[in-house]
Design a protein around this motif. Structure first.
Motif, PDB file in Angstrom:
ATOM      1  N   ARG A 282      42.352  42.883  45.201  1.00 19.28           N
ATOM      2  CA  ARG A 282      43.688  43.253  45.683  1.00 19.28           C
ATOM      3  C   ARG A 282      43.998  44.710  45.378  1.00 19.28           C
ATOM      4  O   ARG A 282      44.649  45.388  46.174  1.00 19.28           O
ATOM      5  CB  ARG A 282      44.751  42.343  45.060  1.00 19.28           C
ATOM      6  CG  ARG A 282      44.665  40.920  45.583  1.00 19.28           C
ATOM      7  CD  ARG A 282      45.706  40.010  44.988  1.00 19.28           C
ATOM      8  NE  ARG A 282      45.667  38.714  45.655  1.00 19.28           N
ATOM      9  CZ  ARG A 282      46.608  37.774  45.559  1.00 19.28           C
ATOM     10  NH1 ARG A 282      47.672  37.988  44.794  1.00 19.28           N
ATOM     11  NH2 ARG A 282      46.498  36.631  46.197  1.00 19.28           N
TER      12      ARG A 282
ATOM     13  N   ARG B 217      41.726  47.055  45.149  1.00 18.59           N
ATOM     14  CA  ARG B 217      40.909  47.846  46.080  1.00 18.59           C
ATOM     15  C   ARG B 217      41.594  47.896  47.447  1.00 18.59           C
ATOM     16  O   ARG B 217      41.665  48.950  48.078  1.00 18.59           O
ATOM     17  CB  ARG B 217      39.501  47.251  46.196  1.00 18.59           C
ATOM     18  CG  ARG B 217      38.586  48.089  47.061  1.00 18.59           C
ATOM     19  CD  ARG B 217      37.101  47.844  46.805  1.00 18.59           C
ATOM     20  NE  ARG B 217      36.648  46.525  47.185  1.00 18.59           N
ATOM     21  CZ  ARG B 217      36.177  45.601  46.354  1.00 18.59           C
ATOM     22  NH1 ARG B 217      36.091  45.856  45.061  1.00 18.59           N
ATOM     23  NH2 ARG B 217      35.776  44.432  46.792  1.00 18.59           N
ATOM     24  N   ALA B 218      42.122  46.763  47.876  1.00 19.19           N
ATOM     25  CA  ALA B 218      42.841  46.729  49.151  1.00 19.19           C
ATOM     26  C   ALA B 218      44.033  47.684  49.121  1.00 19.19           C
ATOM     27  O   ALA B 218      44.287  48.423  50.078  1.00 19.19           O
ATOM     28  CB  ALA B 218      43.306  45.301  49.442  1.00 19.19           C
ATOM     29  N   ARG B 219      44.756  47.680  48.028  1.00 19.36           N
ATOM     30  CA  ARG B 219      45.931  48.550  47.901  1.00 19.36           C
ATOM     31  C   ARG B 219      45.510  50.025  47.909  1.00 19.36           C
ATOM     32  O   ARG B 219      46.184  50.863  48.525  1.00 19.36           O
ATOM     33  CB  ARG B 219      46.688  48.212  46.605  1.00 19.36           C
ATOM     34  CG  ARG B 219      48.027  48.882  46.462  1.00 19.36           C
ATOM     35  CD  ARG B 219      49.088  48.357  47.405  1.00 19.36           C
ATOM     36  NE  ARG B 219      49.576  47.052  47.017  1.00 19.36           N
ATOM     37  CZ  ARG B 219      50.017  46.129  47.874  1.00 19.36           C
ATOM     38  NH1 ARG B 219      50.045  46.385  49.174  1.00 19.36           N
ATOM     39  NH2 ARG B 219      50.435  44.953  47.460  1.00 19.36           N
TER      40      ARG B 219
ATOM     41  N   ARG C 128      42.940  51.271  49.406  1.00 18.09           N
ATOM     42  CA  ARG C 128      42.602  51.600  50.803  1.00 18.09           C
ATOM     43  C   ARG C 128      43.858  51.747  51.648  1.00 18.09           C
ATOM     44  O   ARG C 128      43.938  52.595  52.531  1.00 18.09           O
ATOM     45  CB  ARG C 128      41.700  50.505  51.380  1.00 18.09           C
ATOM     46  CG  ARG C 128      40.280  50.568  50.849  1.00 18.09           C
ATOM     47  CD  ARG C 128      39.494  49.335  51.238  1.00 18.09           C
ATOM     48  NE  ARG C 128      38.066  49.512  50.967  1.00 18.09           N
ATOM     49  CZ  ARG C 128      37.216  48.519  50.741  1.00 18.09           C
ATOM     50  NH1 ARG C 128      37.638  47.258  50.767  1.00 18.09           N
ATOM     51  NH2 ARG C 128      35.939  48.771  50.506  1.00 18.09           N
ATOM     52  N   GLN C 129      44.841  50.884  51.392  1.00 23.70           N
ATOM     53  CA  GLN C 129      46.112  50.995  52.113  1.00 23.70           C
ATOM     54  C   GLN C 129      46.728  52.372  51.879  1.00 23.70           C
ATOM     55  O   GLN C 129      47.182  53.040  52.816  1.00 23.70           O
ATOM     56  CB  GLN C 129      47.083  49.910  51.645  1.00 23.70           C
ATOM     57  CG  GLN C 129      48.481  50.078  52.255  1.00 23.70           C
ATOM     58  CD  GLN C 129      49.513  49.106  51.704  1.00 23.70           C
ATOM     59  OE1 GLN C 129      49.166  48.163  50.990  1.00 23.70           O
ATOM     60  NE2 GLN C 129      50.761  49.329  52.026  1.00 23.70           N
TER      61      GLN C 129
END
Ligand SMILES: [Ca+2]
Ligand SMILES: [Ca+2]
Ligand SMILES: [Ca+2]
Ligand SMILES: [Ca+2]
Lengths: 212, 212
Positions: free
Chosen positions: A97, A99-101, A103-104
């Motif tokens: 999560r 890592r996703a943030r 990238r966001q």
């Protein structure tokens, strides 16, 4: 030092925040690389030679042997895949999560905030401030940035996700367009941006000699 | 079917190419999800409720339990991490250089080609064409796009990298802004875009009932 040799193409003024982002990743990875410059003002990025290297005629471009790649976030992801942790320093969070943030945040900083990017170019950051106050559009853009970052930064955290990641550097650059120009920035956010600015890999970029 | 339940927030007209991109990833992964709409024209994305879900007040936003994420490329990467191949369909190439190139294309399509995106909005793609010819700036933008895609597409390849990936769908959307409007597009590129448009997951998006 890794055994890979990379070539990083940056703008000749070293003003590109995206070239800085890749530079920081390379330094954090302790990768061996050469820095090449492209004179954007002379449209050297439109030359046939450069177009062979960059599909998109943009900086930054990284070459790695016969492979060449543009778009800074894609380059940092490539370097993370190629030079993975723990042998090389991690530049994206390991937690899914987070890592996703990260990238966001990278995608968001690259596709939003046009009024800030226009009125507070990185010349402000790396050379000299401007006198013009922010337009209403830029102030609104800044306020949206502040609100989001206030939610992201827990208390007086030094980094977004515990350990440093490349999104911290990108976010600090955006905030520093305002901080270093003397515009109003909430104290916690200004402290975060200033602290990120002292990171050794970032200092290496800041200390590049610029012929201005 | 996966045991995860996701909520995808899209614009209520289903015109957002970025919402489509996430939708296609979810369908390709055979993930269970609900589609929610946000009325951008009524500025519903600025409501306090939506701002709780989306740090950036943008569509698409994906929620997954208490986790919510915006920025389409970050969302597709998250879904690839969460629902990895081979159990779930791969949406990014496994080969390191191809994966890097797919990420480059996604980032590039999201940060360049503003004249095309302005003069050939996705209303052209999902609703009806426009009569206005391309401006010089949009034509120059289109020519840069064509040159790059000609280099990327080997012969009459159906996909960028052998197997389909989400960058194919994103690239086809950009080309189809022109193809479906009847603008001049090199034959090989038009055939590629039209073929991608027939993909089942893309058809699912196209067939959503739009109240226009
Ligand atoms: Ca390139
Ligand atoms: Ca580390
Ligand atoms: Ca969000
Ligand atoms: Ca597959």
């Amino acid at each position: 030092m890794s055994h890979y040799t990379f070539m990083l193409y940056a703008d000749s003024q070293f003003f590109s925040p995206y070239a800085m982002s890749v530079f920081v990743t390379l330094v954090e990875k302790e990768a061996q690389f050469e820095l090449q410059t492209v004179d954007l003002q002379a449209e050297a990025n439109q030359s046939p030679d450069y177009q062979k290297l960059s599909l998109t005629s943009r900086v930054p471009t990284l070459t790695h042997g016969d492979f060449h790649l543009s778009e800074s976030s894609a380059i940092s992801e490539y370097l993370e895949d190629l030079l993975p942790p723990p042998k090389y320093r991690r530049v994206y969070p390991s937690n899914l999560r987070e890592r996703a943030r990260a990238r966001q945040i990278q995608a968001w900083l690259r596709s939003d905030f046009l009024p800030i990017r226009t009125e507070r170019s990185t010349e402000v950051v790396f050379s000299q401030p401007v006198d013009t106050p922010l337009s209403d559009a830029a102030q609104a853009s800044a306020d949206r940035l502040f609100t989001a970052v206030e939610r992201l930064l827990v208390d007086d955290a030094q980094n977004l996700f515990g350990e440093w990641c490349i999104a911290d550097t990108d976010l600090a650059l955006m905030l520093n367009r305002l901080v270093l120009n003397g515009d109003n920035v909430p104290e916690k956010l200004a402290a975060y941006a200033q602290n990120q600015w002292e990171r050794q890999s970032v200092q290496r970029w800041r200390q590049i000699e610029r012929s201005l």
